[in-house]
Design a protein around this motif. Sequence first.
Motif, PDB file in Angstrom:
ATOM      1  N   ILE A 213     -10.745 -23.323  -1.150  1.00 38.88           N
ATOM      2  CA  ILE A 213     -12.143 -22.558  -1.367  1.00 38.88           C
ATOM      3  C   ILE A 213     -11.423 -22.110  -2.730  1.00 38.88           C
ATOM      4  O   ILE A 213     -12.486 -22.731  -3.389  1.00 38.88           O
ATOM      5  CB  ILE A 213     -12.292 -21.233  -0.120  1.00 38.88           C
ATOM      6  CG1 ILE A 213     -12.416 -21.360   1.377  1.00 38.88           C
ATOM      7  CG2 ILE A 213     -13.261 -20.506  -1.157  1.00 38.88           C
ATOM      8  CD1 ILE A 213     -11.966 -20.779   2.183  1.00 38.88           C
ATOM      9  N   LEU A 214     -10.638 -21.486  -3.016  1.00 43.52           N
ATOM     10  CA  LEU A 214     -10.005 -21.217  -4.447  1.00 43.52           C
ATOM     11  C   LEU A 214     -10.267 -22.648  -5.306  1.00 43.52           C
ATOM     12  O   LEU A 214     -10.983 -22.882  -6.235  1.00 43.52           O
ATOM     13  CB  LEU A 214      -9.142 -20.451  -5.011  1.00 43.52           C
ATOM     14  CG  LEU A 214      -9.475 -18.700  -4.186  1.00 43.52           C
ATOM     15  CD1 LEU A 214      -8.151 -18.537  -4.442  1.00 43.52           C
ATOM     16  CD2 LEU A 214     -10.730 -18.416  -4.868  1.00 43.52           C
ATOM     17  N   PHE A 215      -9.668 -24.151  -4.539  1.00 43.46           N
ATOM     18  CA  PHE A 215      -8.939 -25.027  -5.554  1.00 43.46           C
ATOM     19  C   PHE A 215     -11.082 -25.770  -5.778  1.00 43.46           C
ATOM     20  O   PHE A 215     -10.436 -26.197  -6.727  1.00 43.46           O
ATOM     21  CB  PHE A 215      -8.112 -26.025  -4.972  1.00 43.46           C
ATOM     22  CG  PHE A 215      -7.986 -27.088  -5.777  1.00 43.46           C
ATOM     23  CD1 PHE A 215      -7.998 -27.430  -7.082  1.00 43.46           C
ATOM     24  CD2 PHE A 215      -9.164 -28.105  -4.747  1.00 43.46           C
ATOM     25  CE1 PHE A 215      -7.423 -28.527  -6.979  1.00 43.46           C
ATOM     26  CE2 PHE A 215      -9.163 -29.504  -5.253  1.00 43.46           C
ATOM     27  CZ  PHE A 215      -8.012 -29.620  -6.557  1.00 43.46           C
ATOM     28  N   SER A 216     -11.741 -26.393  -4.938  1.00 39.81           N
ATOM     29  CA  SER A 216     -12.956 -26.189  -4.606  1.00 39.81           C
ATOM     30  C   SER A 216     -13.504 -25.654  -5.825  1.00 39.81           C
ATOM     31  O   SER A 216     -14.804 -26.220  -6.380  1.00 39.81           O
ATOM     32  CB  SER A 216     -13.357 -26.668  -2.979  1.00 39.81           C
ATOM     33  OG  SER A 216     -14.966 -26.814  -3.171  1.00 39.81           O
ATOM     34  N   HIS A 217     -13.580 -23.939  -5.360  1.00 40.79           N
ATOM     35  CA  HIS A 217     -13.816 -23.800  -6.711  1.00 40.79           C
ATOM     36  C   HIS A 217     -14.256 -24.036  -8.642  1.00 40.79           C
ATOM     37  O   HIS A 217     -14.384 -24.529  -9.234  1.00 40.79           O
ATOM     38  CB  HIS A 217     -14.695 -22.141  -6.024  1.00 40.79           C
ATOM     39  CG  HIS A 217     -15.539 -21.333  -5.755  1.00 40.79           C
ATOM     40  ND1 HIS A 217     -16.714 -21.325  -5.255  1.00 40.79           N
ATOM     41  CD2 HIS A 217     -15.172 -21.206  -4.407  1.00 40.79           C
ATOM     42  CE1 HIS A 217     -17.874 -21.198  -4.507  1.00 40.79           C
ATOM     43  NE2 HIS A 217     -15.734 -20.815  -3.448  1.00 40.79           N
ATOM     44  N   GLN A 218     -13.192 -23.716  -8.227  1.00 47.78           N
ATOM     45  CA  GLN A 218     -12.125 -24.848 -10.103  1.00 47.78           C
ATOM     46  C   GLN A 218     -13.031 -26.408  -9.990  1.00 47.78           C
ATOM     47  O   GLN A 218     -13.216 -26.749 -11.313  1.00 47.78           O
ATOM     48  CB  GLN A 218     -10.785 -24.981  -9.614  1.00 47.78           C
ATOM     49  CG  GLN A 218     -10.366 -23.086  -9.754  1.00 47.78           C
ATOM     50  CD  GLN A 218     -10.692 -22.346 -11.138  1.00 47.78           C
ATOM     51  OE1 GLN A 218     -10.894 -22.768 -12.335  1.00 47.78           O
ATOM     52  NE2 GLN A 218     -11.293 -21.619 -11.083  1.00 47.78           N
ATOM     53  N   LEU A 219     -12.435 -27.571  -8.781  1.00 45.09           N
ATOM     54  CA  LEU A 219     -13.255 -28.119  -9.389  1.00 45.09           C
ATOM     55  C   LEU A 219     -14.617 -28.764  -9.603  1.00 45.09           C
ATOM     56  O   LEU A 219     -15.163 -28.962  -9.944  1.00 45.09           O
ATOM     57  CB  LEU A 219     -12.496 -28.860  -7.780  1.00 45.09           C
ATOM     58  CG  LEU A 219     -13.061 -30.895  -7.719  1.00 45.09           C
ATOM     59  CD1 LEU A 219     -13.189 -31.212  -9.096  1.00 45.09           C
ATOM     60  CD2 LEU A 219     -12.765 -31.222  -6.941  1.00 45.09           C
ATOM     61  N   ALA A 220     -15.492 -27.678  -8.927  1.00 48.95           N
ATOM     62  CA  ALA A 220     -16.958 -27.907  -9.128  1.00 48.95           C
ATOM     63  C   ALA A 220     -17.470 -26.794 -10.097  1.00 48.95           C
ATOM     64  O   ALA A 220     -17.935 -27.981 -10.971  1.00 48.95           O
ATOM     65  CB  ALA A 220     -17.638 -26.502  -7.817  1.00 48.95           C
ATOM     66  N   ARG A 221     -16.321 -25.841 -11.144  1.00 47.17           N
ATOM     67  CA  ARG A 221     -16.387 -25.810 -12.589  1.00 47.17           C
ATOM     68  C   ARG A 221     -16.178 -26.422 -13.357  1.00 47.17           C
ATOM     69  O   ARG A 221     -16.620 -25.994 -14.226  1.00 47.17           O
ATOM     70  CB  ARG A 221     -15.807 -24.382 -12.349  1.00 47.17           C
ATOM     71  CG  ARG A 221     -16.320 -23.177 -11.812  1.00 47.17           C
ATOM     72  CD  ARG A 221     -15.368 -21.747 -11.198  1.00 47.17           C
ATOM     73  NE  ARG A 221     -15.264 -20.817 -10.620  1.00 47.17           N
ATOM     74  CZ  ARG A 221     -14.902 -19.798 -10.302  1.00 47.17           C
ATOM     75  NH1 ARG A 221     -13.592 -19.435 -11.153  1.00 47.17           N
ATOM     76  NH2 ARG A 221     -15.625 -19.637  -9.257  1.00 47.17           N
ATOM     77  N   HIS A 222     -15.585 -27.447 -12.644  1.00 49.01           N
ATOM     78  CA  HIS A 222     -15.030 -28.699 -14.084  1.00 49.01           C
ATOM     79  C   HIS A 222     -15.775 -30.329 -13.134  1.00 49.01           C
ATOM     80  O   HIS A 222     -15.510 -30.759 -14.399  1.00 49.01           O
ATOM     81  CB  HIS A 222     -13.771 -28.758 -13.571  1.00 49.01           C
ATOM     82  CG  HIS A 222     -12.948 -27.780 -14.500  1.00 49.01           C
ATOM     83  ND1 HIS A 222     -12.498 -26.691 -13.493  1.00 49.01           N
ATOM     84  CD2 HIS A 222     -11.729 -27.736 -16.204  1.00 49.01           C
ATOM     85  CE1 HIS A 222     -12.279 -25.778 -14.217  1.00 49.01           C
ATOM     86  NE2 HIS A 222     -12.251 -26.285 -15.982  1.00 49.01           N
ATOM     87  N   CYS A 223     -16.858 -30.096 -13.116  1.00 48.51           N
ATOM     88  CA  CYS A 223     -17.809 -30.937 -12.427  1.00 48.51           C
ATOM     89  C   CYS A 223     -19.272 -31.339 -12.926  1.00 48.51           C
ATOM     90  O   CYS A 223     -19.802 -30.333 -12.010  1.00 48.51           O
ATOM     91  CB  CYS A 223     -17.310 -31.282 -10.697  1.00 48.51           C
ATOM     92  SG  CYS A 223     -18.427 -32.759 -10.051  1.00 48.51           S
ATOM     93  N   PRO A 224     -19.581 -32.122 -13.156  1.00 56.85           N
ATOM     94  CA  PRO A 224     -20.694 -32.363 -14.338  1.00 56.85           C
ATOM     95  C   PRO A 224     -22.085 -32.803 -13.198  1.00 56.85           C
ATOM     96  O   PRO A 224     -22.641 -32.813 -13.200  1.00 56.85           O
ATOM     97  CB  PRO A 224     -20.493 -32.980 -15.785  1.00 56.85           C
ATOM     98  CG  PRO A 224     -19.744 -34.072 -15.259  1.00 56.85           C
ATOM     99  CD  PRO A 224     -18.609 -33.191 -14.202  1.00 56.85           C
ATOM    100  N   ASP A 225     -21.035 -33.764 -12.163  1.00 54.80           N
ATOM    101  CA  ASP A 225     -22.173 -34.589 -11.391  1.00 54.80           C
ATOM    102  C   ASP A 225     -23.157 -33.157  -9.919  1.00 54.80           C
ATOM    103  O   ASP A 225     -22.394 -32.734  -9.344  1.00 54.80           O
ATOM    104  CB  ASP A 225     -21.682 -34.948 -10.656  1.00 54.80           C
ATOM    105  CG  ASP A 225     -22.624 -36.245  -9.754  1.00 54.80           C
ATOM    106  OD1 ASP A 225     -23.277 -35.732  -9.594  1.00 54.80           O
ATOM    107  OD2 ASP A 225     -22.292 -37.497 -10.185  1.00 54.80           O
ATOM    108  N   ILE A 226     -24.339 -33.194  -9.986  1.00 56.44           N
ATOM    109  CA  ILE A 226     -24.556 -32.339  -9.211  1.00 56.44           C
ATOM    110  C   ILE A 226     -24.894 -32.960  -7.740  1.00 56.44           C
ATOM    111  O   ILE A 226     -24.719 -31.762  -6.554  1.00 56.44           O
ATOM    112  CB  ILE A 226     -26.390 -32.136  -9.979  1.00 56.44           C
ATOM    113  CG1 ILE A 226     -27.117 -30.795  -9.046  1.00 56.44           C
ATOM    114  CG2 ILE A 226     -26.861 -33.425  -8.946  1.00 56.44           C
ATOM    115  CD1 ILE A 226     -26.366 -29.460  -9.095  1.00 56.44           C
TER     116      ILE A 226
END
Length: 398
Positions: free
Chosen positions: A52-65
């Motif tokens: 879960i924490l990794f997915s949140h970090q990835l989402a915070r660095h992902c510009p594609d909605i």
Amino acid sequence: MTFNPLQQRGIPLDKQLRNWRELNVTPIDPDHVDPYTRCRIIAMNGIEVEAILFSHQLARHCPDIELKQQLARTRYIEAQQQKVVNWLLPGLASVLETTIAYEQVAVDLTAWVARMEPDPYLKQAYQFGVLEDFDHLYRYSNLYEMIEHRKAEKIVDQLTEVMPGRPTALHHRDPVDNVREPYDKSSAAPISKLHALTIMAAEQQTMNFYMNVGPTYMEPIARRLYQEIGLIEEEHVTHYESLVDPGESWWEMLLNHEYNECYLYHSFMETESDPKVKNIWELHLNMELEHLRLAAELFKKHDGRDPEQVCAPELPQPVTFEPNKAYLRELIATQIDYTTLGTGYVQEAHERFERMQETIMGGEAPPSDQVIEENRSKSGEEYRLQTEGEHPVAGHRR
């Protein structure tokens, strides 16, 4: 029989959402459960929290909605899985009982990984860390006897011994000496990547647990001990997370995370003794197979490579919770005096280590020493659990 999760189909993501009744699992019975069932639950909780924490970090660095939305869908299912796994723990257990179980996980999971790790440098990292968790188990077991008047044997059974490891007071090092060299993603064995993710996640969850439960105690010695060991767990997370190659792309890291979840759920499904818990491992494995498929598609699209180029073609032998008494005693006899210097290990104290010790001790005995002295005074002797016919290894510095 071989099992390649990259070639298996799981439950479609839109069929994975569960309602409240399905999430409301029956917890284990703390008085009759196999201690290693409890260990598997604690370990998988840490794995799901890391996912879960990794997915949140990835989402915070992902510009594609659209990618953010896809991650959010999978992450919500991971959050449901984490709630089911963690809620298998019984509310009847005290925080200290759960703490002792956390340390049993750290000892026997890390020892097993150290035994199975093919890379000598990575193996040394696990051997070094497990002697510290072994000592934490000893300190918390004495706290448990002192304030709850119970024996840790009730929790660990005869599976894991309780006796001194590398003394906890000697775990406080200069932060720069907690950073290790990472494996090389292009040459590391796939199992080495899985080992690193597994122990990193387990230690991270332990760190988080101690950060949150430590101040809930009224007893001053308990508050101080959780504070001290909580700081050491931060050191351990630094130690283990630095083993992972930072050159891996976000999509490669996502792929490795999902593959590791499949590996561990499959391992625990194969080795679980409790039928109800085994069914949960099997269900979650079938969910994770779909999460892995989605991660593999993202990896192929954004990295332009096939998942088989970085993942094992079949799952390694199952991760197994089992006694490691002889192995740990061998490590105590040969590596008790190790500390770290830079990215390596030495057997003699050095200037940075001594300076850190002097600063953090402040001229007083640390809580990890105080708890032993207080329990000796209150109970008549310190608490240890050693297998009949075996004797403690001498040579501790403190």
